[in-house]
Design a protein around this motif. Structure first.
Motif, PDB file in Angstrom:
ATOM      1  N   GLU A  38       0.850  -1.184   0.000  1.00 27.03           N
ATOM      2  CA  GLU A  38       0.000   0.000   0.000  1.00 27.03           C
ATOM      3  C   GLU A  38       0.888   1.237   0.000  1.00 27.03           C
ATOM      4  O   GLU A  38       1.897   1.279   0.715  1.00 27.03           O
ATOM      5  CB  GLU A  38      -0.923  -0.017   1.207  1.00 27.03           C
ATOM      6  CG  GLU A  38      -1.907  -1.176   1.152  1.00 27.03           C
ATOM      7  CD  GLU A  38      -2.814  -1.249   2.357  1.00 27.03           C
ATOM      8  OE1 GLU A  38      -2.642  -0.461   3.307  1.00 27.03           O
ATOM      9  OE2 GLU A  38      -3.710  -2.104   2.335  1.00 27.03           O
ATOM     10  N   PRO A  39       0.547   2.255  -0.790  1.00 28.23           N
ATOM     11  CA  PRO A  39       1.420   3.423  -0.961  1.00 28.23           C
ATOM     12  C   PRO A  39       1.837   4.103   0.347  1.00 28.23           C
ATOM     13  O   PRO A  39       2.947   4.606   0.443  1.00 28.23           O
ATOM     14  CB  PRO A  39       0.590   4.379  -1.821  1.00 28.23           C
ATOM     15  CG  PRO A  39      -0.394   3.513  -2.517  1.00 28.23           C
ATOM     16  CD  PRO A  39      -0.656   2.350  -1.609  1.00 28.23           C
ATOM     17  N   GLU A  40       0.990   4.077   1.344  1.00 24.88           N
ATOM     18  CA  GLU A  40       1.322   4.742   2.609  1.00 24.88           C
ATOM     19  C   GLU A  40       2.186   3.879   3.534  1.00 24.88           C
ATOM     20  O   GLU A  40       2.646   4.349   4.573  1.00 24.88           O
ATOM     21  CB  GLU A  40       0.048   5.181   3.336  1.00 24.88           C
ATOM     22  CG  GLU A  40      -0.825   4.060   3.833  1.00 24.88           C
ATOM     23  CD  GLU A  40      -1.789   3.486   2.784  1.00 24.88           C
ATOM     24  OE1 GLU A  40      -2.525   2.562   3.144  1.00 24.88           O
ATOM     25  OE2 GLU A  40      -1.785   3.935   1.613  1.00 24.88           O
ATOM     26  N   ASN A  41       2.468   2.643   3.127  1.00 24.69           N
ATOM     27  CA  ASN A  41       3.238   1.733   3.971  1.00 24.69           C
ATOM     28  C   ASN A  41       4.740   1.881   3.670  1.00 24.69           C
ATOM     29  O   ASN A  41       5.341   1.072   2.968  1.00 24.69           O
ATOM     30  CB  ASN A  41       2.769   0.294   3.770  1.00 24.69           C
ATOM     31  CG  ASN A  41       3.341  -0.651   4.792  1.00 24.69           C
ATOM     32  OD1 ASN A  41       4.347  -0.354   5.432  1.00 24.69           O
ATOM     33  ND2 ASN A  41       2.708  -1.790   4.950  1.00 24.69           N
ATOM     34  N   ASP A  42       5.333   2.929   4.239  1.00 28.73           N
ATOM     35  CA  ASP A  42       6.758   3.185   4.019  1.00 28.73           C
ATOM     36  C   ASP A  42       7.642   2.074   4.574  1.00 28.73           C
ATOM     37  O   ASP A  42       8.713   1.803   4.050  1.00 28.73           O
ATOM     38  CB  ASP A  42       7.164   4.518   4.645  1.00 28.73           C
ATOM     39  CG  ASP A  42       6.615   5.705   3.872  1.00 28.73           C
ATOM     40  OD1 ASP A  42       6.434   5.587   2.645  1.00 28.73           O
ATOM     41  OD2 ASP A  42       6.369   6.753   4.496  1.00 28.73           O
ATOM     42  N   THR A  43       7.192   1.427   5.646  1.00 30.25           N
ATOM     43  CA  THR A  43       7.974   0.340   6.242  1.00 30.25           C
ATOM     44  C   THR A  43       8.116  -0.812   5.251  1.00 30.25           C
ATOM     45  O   THR A  43       9.219  -1.338   5.054  1.00 30.25           O
ATOM     46  CB  THR A  43       7.332  -0.138   7.553  1.00 30.25           C
ATOM     47  OG1 THR A  43       7.242   0.978   8.448  1.00 30.25           O
ATOM     48  CG2 THR A  43       8.140  -1.237   8.202  1.00 30.25           C
ATOM     49  N   ALA A  44       7.016  -1.205   4.619  1.00 27.16           N
ATOM     50  CA  ALA A  44       7.070  -2.297   3.640  1.00 27.16           C
ATOM     51  C   ALA A  44       7.934  -1.894   2.449  1.00 27.16           C
ATOM     52  O   ALA A  44       8.762  -2.683   1.986  1.00 27.16           O
ATOM     53  CB  ALA A  44       5.662  -2.665   3.178  1.00 27.16           C
ATOM     54  N   ARG A  45       7.736  -0.676   1.962  1.00 30.32           N
ATOM     55  CA  ARG A  45       8.532  -0.200   0.823  1.00 30.32           C
ATOM     56  C   ARG A  45      10.018  -0.272   1.144  1.00 30.32           C
ATOM     57  O   ARG A  45      10.818  -0.777   0.360  1.00 30.32           O
ATOM     58  CB  ARG A  45       8.149   1.233   0.444  1.00 30.32           C
ATOM     59  CG  ARG A  45       8.898   1.747  -0.779  1.00 30.32           C
ATOM     60  CD  ARG A  45       8.540   3.199  -1.098  1.00 30.32           C
ATOM     61  NE  ARG A  45       8.841   4.096  -0.005  1.00 30.32           N
ATOM     62  CZ  ARG A  45      10.068   4.537   0.315  1.00 30.32           C
ATOM     63  NH1 ARG A  45      11.111   4.147  -0.381  1.00 30.32           N
ATOM     64  NH2 ARG A  45      10.244   5.350   1.328  1.00 30.32           N
ATOM     65  N   HIS A  46      10.399   0.199   2.312  1.00 34.08           N
ATOM     66  CA  HIS A  46      11.807   0.182   2.719  1.00 34.08           C
ATOM     67  C   HIS A  46      12.327  -1.262   2.826  1.00 34.08           C
ATOM     68  O   HIS A  46      13.441  -1.563   2.384  1.00 34.08           O
ATOM     69  CB  HIS A  46      11.982   0.927   4.039  1.00 34.08           C
ATOM     70  CG  HIS A  46      13.382   0.899   4.539  1.00 34.08           C
ATOM     71  ND1 HIS A  46      14.391   1.656   3.975  1.00 34.08           N
ATOM     72  CD2 HIS A  46      13.956   0.189   5.532  1.00 34.08           C
ATOM     73  CE1 HIS A  46      15.523   1.405   4.616  1.00 34.08           C
ATOM     74  NE2 HIS A  46      15.290   0.517   5.553  1.00 34.08           N
ATOM     75  N   LEU A  47      11.529  -2.135   3.418  1.00 37.36           N
ATOM     76  CA  LEU A  47      11.933  -3.539   3.559  1.00 37.36           C
ATOM     77  C   LEU A  47      12.180  -4.159   2.185  1.00 37.36           C
ATOM     78  O   LEU A  47      13.230  -4.767   1.954  1.00 37.36           O
ATOM     79  CB  LEU A  47      10.860  -4.329   4.307  1.00 37.36           C
ATOM     80  CG  LEU A  47      11.087  -5.842   4.382  1.00 37.36           C
ATOM     81  CD1 LEU A  47      12.329  -6.166   5.207  1.00 37.36           C
ATOM     82  CD2 LEU A  47       9.855  -6.530   4.952  1.00 37.36           C
ATOM     83  N   TYR A  48      11.227  -4.000   1.276  1.00 31.86           N
ATOM     84  CA  TYR A  48      11.388  -4.595  -0.050  1.00 31.86           C
ATOM     85  C   TYR A  48      12.579  -3.997  -0.789  1.00 31.86           C
ATOM     86  O   TYR A  48      13.344  -4.718  -1.423  1.00 31.86           O
ATOM     87  CB  TYR A  48      10.106  -4.443  -0.865  1.00 31.86           C
ATOM     88  CG  TYR A  48       8.924  -5.183  -0.286  1.00 31.86           C
ATOM     89  CD1 TYR A  48       9.050  -6.473   0.220  1.00 31.86           C
ATOM     90  CD2 TYR A  48       7.663  -4.602  -0.233  1.00 31.86           C
ATOM     91  CE1 TYR A  48       7.973  -7.159   0.756  1.00 31.86           C
ATOM     92  CE2 TYR A  48       6.571  -5.287   0.295  1.00 31.86           C
ATOM     93  CZ  TYR A  48       6.736  -6.551   0.784  1.00 31.86           C
ATOM     94  OH  TYR A  48       5.664  -7.234   1.311  1.00 31.86           O
ATOM     95  N   HIS A  49      12.748  -2.698  -0.683  1.00 30.48           N
ATOM     96  CA  HIS A  49      13.910  -2.057  -1.318  1.00 30.48           C
ATOM     97  C   HIS A  49      15.214  -2.627  -0.764  1.00 30.48           C
ATOM     98  O   HIS A  49      16.170  -2.822  -1.508  1.00 30.48           O
ATOM     99  CB  HIS A  49      13.884  -0.539  -1.104  1.00 30.48           C
ATOM    100  CG  HIS A  49      13.201   0.210  -2.190  1.00 30.48           C
ATOM    101  ND1 HIS A  49      13.854   0.693  -3.297  1.00 30.48           N
ATOM    102  CD2 HIS A  49      11.900   0.548  -2.343  1.00 30.48           C
ATOM    103  CE1 HIS A  49      12.994   1.297  -4.077  1.00 30.48           C
ATOM    104  NE2 HIS A  49      11.792   1.220  -3.528  1.00 30.48           N
TER     105      HIS A  49
END
Length: 74
Positions: A38-49
């Motif tokens: 989800e676009p607002e989930n910065d934690t997930a984005r950072h983890l995947y990156h």
């Protein structure tokens, strides 16, 4: 990972184990591993990156799609 258990490394370990399993090519050879967040989930984005996933520019409903080239898994 439920909010009460975030920040304890469970998501990182789960993703690491999932990618280890994917390396065994259980469904046959593939070039990419896909996930979304989800676009607002910065934690997930950072983890995947941190594992090498990158945005594809595509969406699945409201979620942003990321892909990891499997040739980068060592």
């Amino acid at each position: 990972i439920d909010k009460d258990y975030q920040g304890k490394g469970y998501g990182k370990e789960a993703l690491r184990q999932a990618l280890e399993y994917i390396k065994t090519v259980p469904c046959g050879p593939a070039k990419l591993c896909w996930t979304s967040y989800e676009p607002e989930n910065d934690t997930a984005r950072h983890l995947y990156h941190s594992f090498g996933f990158r945005e594809t520019g595509e969406t699945d409903g409201e979620e942003l799609i990321m892909a990891l080239p499997l040739n980068k898994l060592v």
